[in-house]
Design a protein around this motif. Structure first.
Motif, short mmCIF file in Angstrom:
data_model
loop_
_atom_site.label_atom_id
_atom_site.label_comp_id
_atom_site.label_asym_id
_atom_site.label_seq_id
_atom_site.Cartn_x
_atom_site.Cartn_y
_atom_site.Cartn_z
N ASN A 63 0.80 -1.23 0.00
CA ASN A 63 0.00 0.00 0.00
C ASN A 63 0.84 1.29 0.00
O ASN A 63 0.73 2.12 0.91
N PRO A 64 1.68 1.49 -1.02
CA PRO A 64 2.47 2.73 -1.06
C PRO A 64 1.59 3.96 -1.15
O PRO A 64 0.55 3.95 -1.82
N VAL A 65 2.00 5.03 -0.47
CA VAL A 65 1.26 6.29 -0.45
C VAL A 65 2.19 7.40 -0.93
O VAL A 65 3.20 7.70 -0.28
N SER A 66 1.86 8.01 -2.05
CA SER A 66 2.68 9.09 -2.60
C SER A 66 2.35 10.41 -1.91
O SER A 66 1.35 10.53 -1.18
N ILE A 67 3.18 11.42 -2.17
CA ILE A 67 2.88 12.77 -1.66
C ILE A 67 1.55 13.25 -2.22
O ILE A 67 0.73 13.84 -1.51
N ARG A 68 1.32 12.99 -3.50
CA ARG A 68 0.07 13.44 -4.14
C ARG A 68 -1.15 12.86 -3.43
O ARG A 68 -2.11 13.57 -3.14
N ASP A 69 -1.11 11.57 -3.12
CA ASP A 69 -2.26 10.95 -2.47
C ASP A 69 -2.35 11.29 -0.98
O ASP A 69 -3.45 11.36 -0.42
N LEU A 70 -1.20 11.52 -0.36
CA LEU A 70 -1.23 11.97 1.05
C LEU A 70 -1.86 13.35 1.12
O LEU A 70 -2.70 13.62 2.00
N HIS A 71 -1.48 14.24 0.21
CA HIS A 71 -2.10 15.57 0.15
C HIS A 71 -3.59 15.46 -0.11
O HIS A 71 -4.40 16.19 0.49
N ALA A 72 -3.97 14.57 -1.03
CA ALA A 72 -5.39 14.38 -1.33
C ALA A 72 -6.15 13.94 -0.09
O ALA A 72 -7.30 14.35 0.13
N THR A 73 -5.51 13.13 0.73
CA THR A 73 -6.13 12.67 1.98
C THR A 73 -6.32 13.83 2.94
O THR A 73 -7.39 13.98 3.56
N ILE A 74 -5.30 14.68 3.07
CA ILE A 74 -5.39 15.86 3.95
C ILE A 74 -6.46 16.82 3.44
O ILE A 74 -7.31 17.29 4.20
N PHE A 75 -6.44 17.11 2.13
CA PHE A 75 -7.44 18.01 1.56
C PHE A 75 -8.85 17.47 1.77
O PHE A 75 -9.77 18.21 2.13
N THR A 76 -9.03 16.18 1.54
CA THR A 76 -10.35 15.58 1.70
C THR A 76 -10.83 15.68 3.13
O THR A 76 -12.00 16.01 3.39
#
Length: 464
Positions: free
Chosen positions: A415-428
């Motif tokens: 389950n790798p998490v990129s910066i882009r998806d980590l940011h998407a998680t924070i924004f969401t």
């Protein structure tokens, strides 16, 4: 000023890009606190313990993965490393991601990776990219009009190495000055930053504002900046005046904290920064970053003597982080406050970057076997597997997500998490669509790179 900066200030006001209707998610958090471990906090010696090898002269360096033993936490299947005993007690309040992966940018420079992490974009860019805190300030606005929506605690921007690079992402970017950070490098002095100068009357402030407006017009930036950026600078002055005359400015004054509470946080600048963050969250801040401060070859930037440095750094961060979580919980604020603990990359004893990287080895303690204490620790930048903790704000409690290999190379294997998806998680979590975009230089500029960030829905306590 950089070419990107000049292009940005010359541009007009960015407008919402409306190629498609954006539906913002229902927020699970109102405030975000980023606890930033500037310099590259190595996961194997902090949040992702591996096989422990104690210091002993003659031990081959290649055999060493962790230089601290694992300790139990409040969650049975999660271990941390010795020195984080207080954080271990609050792990049951949050989620631990062990599979955060950052880009291998070749020649690994902290400022480049920090720019990428804080803005979501790899430098250089043709425009000045806003910090994630500026996105939240611009899209959501302030929670309390008297409190700056984006507050940056603990990082000096003058007199430190790579200072121009740090300034490049510690900014409102194309959104303008009013959405940039309110910088408080020394939390103990924060009260002075919100105290009107002696003798400053409303009449004198009005005169200063008029003078500032004239200076702005005649300055080099005044000749190139658009009306939007002129007005944004002036609104920044008005916002400062609103804060200086508000009752909320008491939140910045740590002398008003009970002595017993103050001492629980008082491990240094970072600890007091956590206390200030708690007080500002109570007062209505939107986004707060608290950093251990990035200075080349200090703090987490360990190119030698890593174990000894980490032992010191853990004493600075362990109690304040745990106390912040406990205090927010006790005040009924944790459920609506997203606390993120992160760093620009991890570290490894042997590998610079990831296997196969062309990055130059930057260790100052090169050795095949342990000969002295400076050889013992994590000396090389590692981008293939990092750890992030997320507390409150709608995240699952006592949850472990992702994994890295048990033997070198310690890359993310699940389950790798990129910066882009980590940011998407924070924004969401904060109620902002990762596809939010503004028209900049006649093209869409997205909150997450190309608008393709996808929140890691499995981290949320409730289905999204």
């Amino acid at each position: 000023m950089t070419a990107a900066g000049l292009a940005t200030v010359a541009a007009g006001a960015p407008r919402t890009f409306a190629a498609e209707a954006i539906v913002h998610p229902k927020p699970t958090a109102d405030t975000c606190i980023l606890l930033w471990m500037g310099g590259g906090m190595g996961a194997p010696d902090t949040l992702d313990p591996k096989r422990y090898t104690p210091f002993e002269i003659g031990v081959p360096v290649e055999k060493i993965l962790s230089t601290f033993p694992a300790i139990d936490t409040a969650v049975d299947n999660i271990k941390l490393t010795a020195g984080l005993e207080n954080v271990a007690k609050v792990v049951d309040r949050g989620t631990l991601i062990r599979s955060h992966v950052v880009a291998d940018l070749g020649n690994i420079l902290h400022s480049r990776h920090q720019y990428h992490w804080h803005t979501g974009y790899v430098p250089p860019q043709t425009v000045a990219c806003p910090h994630i805190g500026s996105w939240l300030a611009r899209v959501l606005g302030p929670r309390n009009p008297a409190i700056p929506p984006f507050i940056n605690i603990g990082q000096r921007l003058e007199g430190v190495g790579e200072q121009e690079e740090l300034k490049a992402f510690t900014t409102g970017g194309f959104f303008g000055s009013e959405f940039g950070p309110f910088n408080l490098p020394f939390p103990d002095d924060a009260a002075a930053a919100v105290r009107p100068p002696k003798g400053m009357t409303p009449e004198r402030f009005a005169a200063r504002r008029a003078a500032f407006k004239e200076l702005l017009k005649s300055s080099p930036i005044g000749e190139t900046a658009s009306d939007h950026h002129h007005e944004s600078m002036l609104r920044s002055i008005d916002n400062a005046d609103r804060l200086l005359t508000s009752k909320e400015r008491d939140a910045f004054d740590l002398t008003k904290e009970a002595r017993e509470s103050y001492e629980k946080y008082n491990t240094g600048r970072f600890g007091l920064g956590c206390l200030l963050a708690r007080r500002l969250t109570e007062a209505g801040a939107r986004f707060i970053e608290v950093t251990t401060e990035y200075v080349p070859f200090l703090h987490w930037d360990t190119h030698e003597n890593g174990h000894t440095t980490y032992a010191r750094m853990k004493k600075e961060i362990d109690r304040p982080i745990a106390q912040l979580i406990l205090d927010l919980e006790a005040r009924g604020l944790l459920d609506r406050t997203l606390v993120v603990l992160a760093s620009e990359f991890s570290r490894d004893m042997m590998i610079e970057g990831v296997p196969g990287s062309t990055a130059q080895d930057q260790s100052r303690a090169k050795a095949e076997k342990l000969g002295e204490m400076k050889h013992y620790g994590l000396h090389r930048h590692f981008t293939g597997g990092c750890s992030v903790m997320m507390f409150g704000g709608g995240m699952k409690k006592g949850y472990l997500y992702g994994a890295t290999a048990q033997e070198r190379p310690l890359v993310a294997v699940k389950n790798p998490v990129s910066i882009r998806d980590l940011h998407a998680t924070i924004f969401t979590a904060m109620g902002v669509s990762p596809k939010t975009a503004f028209d900049v230089e006649r093209r869409p500029f997205y909150a997450t790179d190309d608008g393709k960030g996808k929140p890691v829905v499995d981290l949320f306590a409730k289905s999204m």
